[in-house]
Design a protein around this motif. Structure first.
Motif, short mmCIF file in Angstrom:
data_model
loop_
_atom_site.label_atom_id
_atom_site.label_comp_id
_atom_site.label_asym_id
_atom_site.label_seq_id
_atom_site.Cartn_x
_atom_site.Cartn_y
_atom_site.Cartn_z
N SER A 92 0.85 -1.19 0.00
CA SER A 92 0.00 0.00 0.00
C SER A 92 0.89 1.24 0.00
O SER A 92 2.04 1.20 0.45
CB SER A 92 -0.93 -0.02 1.21
OG SER A 92 -0.21 -0.25 2.41
N PRO A 93 0.37 2.36 -0.51
CA PRO A 93 1.20 3.56 -0.67
C PRO A 93 1.48 4.34 0.61
O PRO A 93 2.14 5.37 0.57
CB PRO A 93 0.40 4.42 -1.66
CG PRO A 93 -1.00 3.97 -1.52
CD PRO A 93 -0.94 2.52 -1.13
N ASP A 94 1.03 3.84 1.77
CA ASP A 94 1.35 4.52 3.02
C ASP A 94 2.83 4.40 3.37
O ASP A 94 3.33 5.10 4.25
CB ASP A 94 0.47 4.03 4.17
CG ASP A 94 0.50 2.54 4.36
OD1 ASP A 94 0.57 1.80 3.35
OD2 ASP A 94 0.44 2.08 5.51
N TYR A 95 3.55 3.52 2.69
CA TYR A 95 5.01 3.47 2.77
C TYR A 95 5.52 3.88 1.38
O TYR A 95 5.12 3.28 0.39
CB TYR A 95 5.50 2.06 3.10
CG TYR A 95 7.01 1.95 3.10
CD1 TYR A 95 7.74 2.10 4.27
CD2 TYR A 95 7.71 1.74 1.91
CE1 TYR A 95 9.12 2.03 4.26
CE2 TYR A 95 9.09 1.67 1.89
CZ TYR A 95 9.79 1.81 3.07
OH TYR A 95 11.17 1.74 3.07
N GLY A 99 12.90 7.45 -4.75
CA GLY A 99 14.07 6.81 -5.33
C GLY A 99 14.13 5.30 -5.10
O GLY A 99 14.90 4.62 -5.76
N ASN A 100 13.34 4.79 -4.15
CA ASN A 100 13.33 3.35 -3.87
C ASN A 100 12.01 2.68 -4.22
O ASN A 100 11.98 1.51 -4.56
CB ASN A 100 13.62 3.08 -2.39
CG ASN A 100 15.05 3.38 -2.01
OD1 ASN A 100 15.93 3.45 -2.86
ND2 ASN A 100 15.28 3.59 -0.73
N SER A 101 10.93 3.42 -4.07
CA SER A 101 9.60 2.86 -4.32
C SER A 101 9.11 3.28 -5.69
O SER A 101 9.33 4.41 -6.12
CB SER A 101 8.61 3.34 -3.25
OG SER A 101 9.00 2.90 -1.97
N TYR A 102 8.42 2.35 -6.35
CA TYR A 102 7.88 2.57 -7.68
C TYR A 102 6.36 2.54 -7.58
O TYR A 102 5.78 1.59 -7.04
CB TYR A 102 8.39 1.46 -8.61
CG TYR A 102 7.71 1.36 -9.94
CD1 TYR A 102 7.98 2.27 -10.95
CD2 TYR A 102 6.79 0.34 -10.20
CE1 TYR A 102 7.35 2.17 -12.19
CE2 TYR A 102 6.17 0.22 -11.43
CZ TYR A 102 6.45 1.15 -12.42
OH TYR A 102 5.83 1.06 -13.64
N ILE A 108 -1.12 0.75 -5.22
CA ILE A 108 -0.02 -0.21 -5.08
C ILE A 108 1.31 0.42 -5.46
O ILE A 108 1.43 1.09 -6.48
CB ILE A 108 -0.25 -1.45 -5.97
CG1 ILE A 108 -1.56 -2.13 -5.62
CG2 ILE A 108 0.92 -2.44 -5.85
CD1 ILE A 108 -1.63 -2.71 -4.23
N CYS A 109 2.31 0.12 -4.63
CA CYS A 109 3.69 0.48 -4.94
C CYS A 109 4.53 -0.79 -4.89
O CYS A 109 4.13 -1.80 -4.30
CB CYS A 109 4.23 1.47 -3.91
SG CYS A 109 3.41 3.07 -3.92
#
Length: 192
Positions: A92-95, A99-102, A108-109
């Motif tokens: 989930s996008p709460d994290y 530069g690390n997450s797409y 969704i990430c």
């Protein structure tokens, strides 16, 4: 070309590659350069998330002992045949780490760094996550060709399929979203 990014693929009975028999794959990227996805209904046998944390030495022994059972017992998925030793987290996008997450879509990430494993274990973030080893990859045009040859069905994304269902039920749930069951699923292709 219509991108399938953020959708599921469901293997058809006639899928020629046994590695994908009754697989459900979440597509994280699809474009002119090919496609990438993660199998989301196949566990790695006899491995849990706590085993990964211990193997990577990501926590002190006393911290590992006190992990909540939902973290300790989280199933590790067999994400695909490519780079089977590399970990990927759909979450989930709460994290999100610049530069690390797409970002796959609004819900969704994808992150493939050790930071997210620590966050999952010790900071109770993200709220929803699945961890997979390896991924599926397709060369340009390959996935489109496999779909034309009746190898895959496409299923729209639902959060409940990815995060709210047992691995053993995901294939049937994905089919039911299309209004079909295993019994009504045919391996024969039809073209109008």
């Amino acid at each position: 070309m219509i991108s399938l990014r953020g959708q599921f693929l469901v293997a058809m009975p006639g899928m020629g590659d046994e590695r994908f028999h009754e697989s459900v794959i979440y597509i994280v990227g699809h474009g002119d350069e090919g496609a990438m996805g993660l199998v989301v209904n196949r566990p790695v046998e006899d491995m849990r998330f706590a085993d990964i944390l211990a193997e990577l030495d990501l926590g002190k022994k006393e911290d590992m002992i006190s992990l909540p059972s939902r973290v300790r017992e989280l199933e590790v998925l067999r994400g695909g045949p490519v780079q089977r030793g590399r970990g990927f987290v759909l979450h989930s996008p709460d994290y999100f780490r610049e530069g690390n997450s797409y970002v796959v879509n609004d819900e969704i990430c994808l992150t493939a760094t050790l930071d997210i494993l620590r966050a999952m274990a010790f900071r109770n973030a993200p709220a929803d996550a699945v961890f997979a080893l390896g991924y599926c990859g397709w060369a340009p045009g390959q996935l489109e060709n496999e779909i034309l040859l009746n190898g895959w069905l496409t299923v729209p994304f639902t959060r409940s399929l990815l995060f709210g269902s047992a691995l053993t039920e995901r294939y049937d749930i994905a089919l039911s979203q299309l209004g079909i069951t295993r019994a009504t699923l045919s391996g024969a292709a039809g073209h109008a």
